[in-house]
Design an enzyme around this catalytic site. Structure first.
Site, PDB file in Angstrom:
ATOM      1  N   THR A  16     -37.135  80.178  60.940  1.00 17.65           N
ATOM      2  CA  THR A  16     -36.446  80.284  62.220  1.00 17.65           C
ATOM      3  C   THR A  16     -35.023  80.794  62.036  1.00 17.65           C
ATOM      4  O   THR A  16     -34.566  81.678  62.776  1.00 17.65           O
ATOM      5  CB  THR A  16     -36.424  78.923  62.935  1.00 17.65           C
ATOM      6  N   LYS A  37     -42.540  82.629  69.075  1.00 14.93           N
ATOM      7  CA  LYS A  37     -43.146  81.604  68.226  1.00 14.93           C
ATOM      8  C   LYS A  37     -44.515  81.315  68.821  1.00 14.93           C
ATOM      9  O   LYS A  37     -44.667  80.435  69.667  1.00 14.93           O
ATOM     10  CB  LYS A  37     -42.271  80.348  68.224  1.00 14.93           C
ATOM     11  N   SER A  41     -45.943  73.216  66.568  1.00 13.52           N
ATOM     12  CA  SER A  41     -46.237  71.793  66.664  1.00 13.52           C
ATOM     13  C   SER A  41     -44.936  71.021  66.491  1.00 13.52           C
ATOM     14  O   SER A  41     -43.911  71.582  66.129  1.00 13.52           O
ATOM     15  CB  SER A  41     -47.272  71.386  65.611  1.00 13.52           C
ATOM     16  N   GLU A 115     -42.364  84.890  64.760  1.00 13.90           N
ATOM     17  CA  GLU A 115     -42.231  83.912  63.679  1.00 13.90           C
ATOM     18  C   GLU A 115     -43.531  83.142  63.475  1.00 13.90           C
ATOM     19  O   GLU A 115     -44.115  82.613  64.421  1.00 13.90           O
ATOM     20  CB  GLU A 115     -41.105  82.924  63.981  1.00 13.90           C
ATOM     21  N   VAL A 117     -45.971  80.091  61.560  1.00 11.67           N
ATOM     22  CA  VAL A 117     -45.895  78.632  61.539  1.00 11.67           C
ATOM     23  C   VAL A 117     -46.306  78.165  60.153  1.00 11.67           C
ATOM     24  O   VAL A 117     -47.346  78.568  59.636  1.00 11.67           O
ATOM     25  CB  VAL A 117     -46.784  78.007  62.644  1.00 11.67           C
ATOM     26  N   GLY A 118     -45.468  77.354  59.516  1.00  6.76           N
ATOM     27  CA  GLY A 118     -45.785  76.900  58.169  1.00  6.76           C
ATOM     28  C   GLY A 118     -45.841  78.055  57.187  1.00  6.76           C
ATOM     29  O   GLY A 118     -45.065  79.004  57.272  1.00  6.76           O
ATOM     30  N   ASN A 175     -33.294  82.887  51.405  1.00  7.85           N
ATOM     31  CA  ASN A 175     -32.532  81.961  52.239  1.00  7.85           C
ATOM     32  C   ASN A 175     -32.055  80.791  51.389  1.00  7.85           C
ATOM     33  O   ASN A 175     -32.862  80.050  50.822  1.00  7.85           O
ATOM     34  CB  ASN A 175     -33.394  81.445  53.398  1.00  7.85           C
TER      35      ASN A 175
END
Length: 232
Positions: A16, A37, A41, A115, A117-118, A175
């Site tokens: 993110t 997104k 969850s 983006e 997820v996981g 990052n």
């Protein structure tokens, strides 16, 4: 119009943050850009319905206000793998609503930052995984590598899976999630040597996306080049 899928070596490694930073970089380059997104969850109940912190950050980093349901079509309560969170909510994640939301965004934006997820292979539903989104939509992929101990292994495995699934890995973003990581420069040099795509920027620790955007000018160029090649 262009779009890009932001994958990650794991959950909690800064997808993110990297996506929001890329959005600011795209906007600084004069593009009308928005985040998406598709599946989230760990959402919280609000007076306006379920809301996810990551999706709200993407909404705030986009060029203009957008309806939340378009940015995050599937929002589930429990902070679990999406297929489990969806089952707990009595929801079946499917591709048509995701595609409809994506097409609505791409009609009105120069670039859509999608983006994941996981990690790359997170299951969404029976026979459906997070990797199916960029694969079916033919999106170029940028991999976010969380710079911490273990990143060399996770980055290589993720890159291999992305390529094996037939997707275009156009680069990776480092990052700095661990500001005290030992041998940072040596690890970055190793990643540059081992990964099959270029480094598109390294994000410093603790710098907000709007101020870190200057680190991702190469990512902006890579996204534009990848989509030009796809359209040719």
């Amino acid at each position: 119009m262009s779009a890009v899928f932001i994958a990650g070596t794991d959950t909690g490694i800064g997808k993110t943050h990297s996506s929001c930073t890329l959005l600011h970089a795209l906007r600084a380059a004069g593009l009308v850009a928005c985040g998406m997104k598709p599946v989230a969850s760990g959402c919280e109940e609000t007076p306006d319905g379920l809301r996810n912190e990551d999706a709200l950050a993407l909404q705030a980093a986009s060029s203009a206000p957008l309806p939340y349901a378009v940015i995050n079509p599937f929002a589930m309560r429990d902070p679990l793998s999406p297929h489990l969170a969806a089952a707990h909510d009595g929801v079946l994640i499917s591709m048509p609503p995701l595609r409809a939301a994506f097409e609505q965004l791409e009609r009105t934006h120069d670039c859509v930052v999608v983006e994941g997820v996981g990690g790359w292979m997170v299951p969404l539903a029976p026979g459906l995984s997070a990797a199916d989104i960029p694969r079916q939509w033919q999106l170029p992929v940028i991999l976010v590598v969380g710079l911490r101990l273990g990143c060399l292994n996770h980055a290589q495995l993720s890159a291999r899976a992305i390529v094996a699934d037939g997707c275009r890995l156009i680069g990776w973003i480092g990052n700095r999630i661990d500001p005290a990581m030992d041998a940072l420069d040596e690890n970055l040099a190793t990643l540059r040597e081992l990964l099959p795509a270029p480094c598109l920027g390294v994000l410093p620790h603790g710098v907000v996306p709007a101020l870190a955007a200057a680190q991702l000018t190469a990512a902006v160029a890579a996204v534009q080049d990848a989509n030009r090649m796809a359209a040719a």
